[in-house]
Design an enzyme around this catalytic site. Structure first.
Site, PDB file in Angstrom:
ATOM      1  N   ASP A  60       0.849  -1.192   0.000  1.00  0.00           N
ATOM      2  CA  ASP A  60       0.000   0.000   0.000  1.00  0.00           C
ATOM      3  C   ASP A  60       0.883   1.239   0.000  1.00  0.00           C
ATOM      4  OD1 ASP A  60      -1.821   2.041   0.525  1.00  0.00           O
ATOM      5  OD2 ASP A  60      -2.928   0.888   2.021  1.00  0.00           O
ATOM      6  N   ALA A  84      -3.998   5.199  -8.014  1.00  0.00           N
ATOM      7  CA  ALA A  84      -5.120   6.081  -7.708  1.00  0.00           C
ATOM      8  C   ALA A  84      -6.429   5.328  -7.842  1.00  0.00           C
ATOM      9  CB  ALA A  84      -5.132   7.289  -8.663  1.00  0.00           C
ATOM     10  N   GLU A  85      -7.381   5.729  -7.046  1.00  0.00           N
ATOM     11  CA  GLU A  85      -8.769   5.383  -7.315  1.00  0.00           C
ATOM     12  C   GLU A  85      -9.240   6.348  -8.391  1.00  0.00           C
ATOM     13  OE1 GLU A  85     -10.588   2.983  -6.111  1.00  0.00           O
ATOM     14  OE2 GLU A  85      -9.240   2.233  -4.556  1.00  0.00           O
ATOM     15  N   THR A 135      -4.925  14.103 -14.025  1.00  0.00           N
ATOM     16  CA  THR A 135      -6.031  13.994 -14.969  1.00  0.00           C
ATOM     17  C   THR A 135      -6.517  15.372 -15.403  1.00  0.00           C
ATOM     18  OG1 THR A 135      -8.357  13.298 -15.162  1.00  0.00           O
ATOM     19  CG2 THR A 135      -7.581  13.845 -12.979  1.00  0.00           C
ATOM     20  N   ASP A 136      -7.146  15.424 -16.575  1.00  0.00           N
ATOM     21  CA  ASP A 136      -7.745  16.685 -17.022  1.00  0.00           C
ATOM     22  C   ASP A 136      -8.991  17.033 -16.221  1.00  0.00           C
ATOM     23  OD1 ASP A 136      -9.389  14.675 -18.024  1.00  0.00           O
ATOM     24  OD2 ASP A 136      -9.281  15.332 -20.111  1.00  0.00           O
ATOM     25  N   GLU A 137      -9.521  16.086 -15.448  1.00  0.00           N
ATOM     26  CA  GLU A 137     -10.760  16.346 -14.706  1.00  0.00           C
ATOM     27  C   GLU A 137     -10.573  17.363 -13.579  1.00  0.00           C
ATOM     28  OE1 GLU A 137     -13.468  13.153 -13.909  1.00  0.00           O
ATOM     29  OE2 GLU A 137     -12.419  11.828 -15.295  1.00  0.00           O
ATOM     30  N   TYR A 161     -13.714  12.286  -6.981  1.00  0.00           N
ATOM     31  CA  TYR A 161     -12.509  11.804  -7.656  1.00  0.00           C
ATOM     32  C   TYR A 161     -11.625  12.961  -8.091  1.00  0.00           C
ATOM     33  CZ  TYR A 161      -9.589  10.573 -11.629  1.00  0.00           C
ATOM     34  OH  TYR A 161      -8.536  10.472 -12.498  1.00  0.00           O
ATOM     35  N   LYS A 165      -7.823  14.216  -6.786  1.00  0.00           N
ATOM     36  CA  LYS A 165      -6.655  14.353  -7.661  1.00  0.00           C
ATOM     37  C   LYS A 165      -6.118  15.784  -7.629  1.00  0.00           C
ATOM     38  CE  LYS A 165      -4.937  11.799 -10.029  1.00  0.00           C
ATOM     39  NZ  LYS A 165      -3.771  10.904  -9.765  1.00  0.00           N
ATOM     40  N   ASN A 190      -8.700  11.194 -21.309  1.00  0.00           N
ATOM     41  CA  ASN A 190      -9.191   9.827 -21.132  1.00  0.00           C
ATOM     42  C   ASN A 190      -8.330   8.819 -21.890  1.00  0.00           C
ATOM     43  OD1 ASN A 190     -11.376  11.143 -19.883  1.00  0.00           O
ATOM     44  ND2 ASN A 190     -12.820   9.624 -20.626  1.00  0.00           N
ATOM     45  N   ASN A 260     -19.581  10.793 -26.249  1.00  0.00           N
ATOM     46  CA  ASN A 260     -19.705   9.409 -25.799  1.00  0.00           C
ATOM     47  C   ASN A 260     -20.562   8.557 -26.728  1.00  0.00           C
ATOM     48  OD1 ASN A 260     -18.089   9.891 -23.598  1.00  0.00           O
ATOM     49  ND2 ASN A 260     -19.750   9.997 -22.111  1.00  0.00           N
ATOM     50  N   PRO A 307     -24.813  12.284 -11.118  1.00  0.00           N
ATOM     51  CA  PRO A 307     -24.669  13.616 -10.522  1.00  0.00           C
ATOM     52  C   PRO A 307     -23.334  14.256 -10.891  1.00  0.00           C
ATOM     53  CG  PRO A 307     -25.383  11.985  -8.883  1.00  0.00           C
ATOM     54  CD  PRO A 307     -24.989  11.224 -10.113  1.00  0.00           C
ATOM     55  N   GLY A 308     -23.370  15.564 -11.158  1.00  0.00           N
ATOM     56  CA  GLY A 308     -22.140  16.311 -11.407  1.00  0.00           C
ATOM     57  C   GLY A 308     -21.381  15.860 -12.629  1.00  0.00           C
TER      58      GLY A 308
END
Length: 371
Positions: A60, A84-85, A135-137, A161, A165, A190, A260, A307-308
């Site tokens: 871990d 990462a999660e 991430t780009d998020e 998430y 990050k 992605n 998508n 959501p979101g």
């Protein structure tokens, strides 16, 4: 010659990076630490297990003492942090794991790196690098007409998430500016490609088509993402490690913005073409709509939006292109063709991954039959 510690190296992107690095730099040593949670899979590393320059440690990243021990024992000079999660849906229903792994885990790694590389001037490693994969998020969401995210875009995370990050990104930056740790960060779009866990959009669509199951599309399906073939991501990190400036952030994108629903329709068409050109697939996957001369796109099912849900992500990789000479080598058309072929040729891998717990989780997410 480098010695790398790769966190999360049994996961999707981490494993692909390990394969890439050992092929590109066969003289380097790669040590992987992975907790082997649901998305970590030793089968992802099966082809490198016998490589004498590869070492795997189950552990871990929150165990700072273990990380410190690995850095010292293997004389590690480069840490590449993938662990990462990463699934937004899971972060909505169970955010605790994201806070623990993405924030506290990154903090643990930074502490260990500082102790080993900086605190003891006699035994420290001056020519070290801590590379953080983000991430780009973290940048939030864009409208259809907004310019793409740059490295100067203000952070505006919209899910547990992406917030976790963003926090880890800030910790990495702080350890550089406060303590002088040699860090770089990359923010990617992605990813898709081999070994992608089947809860994510592209492998989910492929495997559902093969089982003649519904293809769940959130909302109207017009959410736009920039798609990056995973080997191009590994190549981008390679350039950051070898040419990137310490303390800098670099965006790594695929120059492939797709809605998508268009991704799903493209995969449906590719799958139908594969079945039409290869009669053996019908015997291998008799449940598939294409095996029964049906249309895979008929499986598309619209479900309630989550959501979101961010509307659009887009990466501007101009800085990475100009400073490092980065350009993705795969178009979406070539990358998705390779990805579909990989899943068709690696049935044993994804069947082993899609166990009962995954199926139960999937059914809860989409409120649709999972078998």
């Amino acid at each position: 010659m480098k010695t790398l510690l790769v966190t999360g190296g049994a996961g999707f992107i981490g494993a692909n990076f390990v394969h890439y690095w050992l092929a590109q730099y066969p003289q380097d040593k790669v040590i992987v630490i992975d907790a082997l949670t649901y998305a970590g899979n030793m089968a992802n590393l099966a082809t490198v297990n016998s490589n004498p320059n590869f070492t795997f440690v189950q552990g871990d990243i929150c165990n700072t003492a273990l990380v410190e021990q690995l850095l010292r024992a293997h004389s590690v000079d480069t840490l590449v942090h993938f662990a990462a999660e990463s699934h937004v849906d899971r972060s909505i229903t169970g955010p605790d794991a994201f806070i623990e792994t993405n924030i506290l885990g990154t903090y643990s790694l930074l502490k260990a790196a500082k102790i080993v590389w900086l605190d003891n001037k006699d035994t420290g490693v001056s020519n070290h690098r801590f590379h953080h994969v983000s991430t780009d998020e973290v940048y939030g969401t864009l409208s259809a007409t907004d310019p793409a995210f740059t490295e100067e875009t203000a952070y505006a995370p919209n899910s547990p998430y992406s917030a976790s990050k963003a926090a880890s990104d800030h910790l990495v930056r702080a350890y550089h500016h406060t303590y002088g740790l040699n860090v770089t960060t990359s923010n990617c779009s992605n990813n898709y490609g081999p070994y992608h866990f089947p809860e994510k959009l592209i492998p989910l669509v492929i495997t559902h088509i093969l089982h003649n199951e519904a293809l769940p599309i959130y909302g109207d399906g017009q959410q736009i993402r920039d798609w990056l073939y995973v080997t191009d991501h590994a190549y981008g990190i390679d350039l950051v490690l070898n040419k990137g400036r310490v303390g800098e952030n670099y965006n790594i994108g695929g120059n492939n913005e797709w809605a998508n629903i268009d991704i799903v329709k493209t995969i449906c068409t590719l799958m139908d073409q594969q079945f039409a050109s290869n009669s053996a697939l019908a015997a291998q996957f008799p449940k598939a709509a294409a095996a029964q001369k049906g249309d895979s796109a008929s499986l598309i099912t619209y479900v309630k939006d989550r959501p979101g849900h961010d509307r659009r992500y887009a990466i501007d990789a101009t800085k990475t292109n100009n400073e490092l000479g980065y350009q993705p080598k795969e178009s979406f058309e070539t990358g998705i063709t390779k990805t579909v072929a990989w899943y068709l040729n690696n049935e044993a891998w994804w069947r082993a991954v899609m166990d009962g717990s995954y199926k139960d989780w999937l059914q809860k997410q989409y409120d649709a039959p999972a078998s």
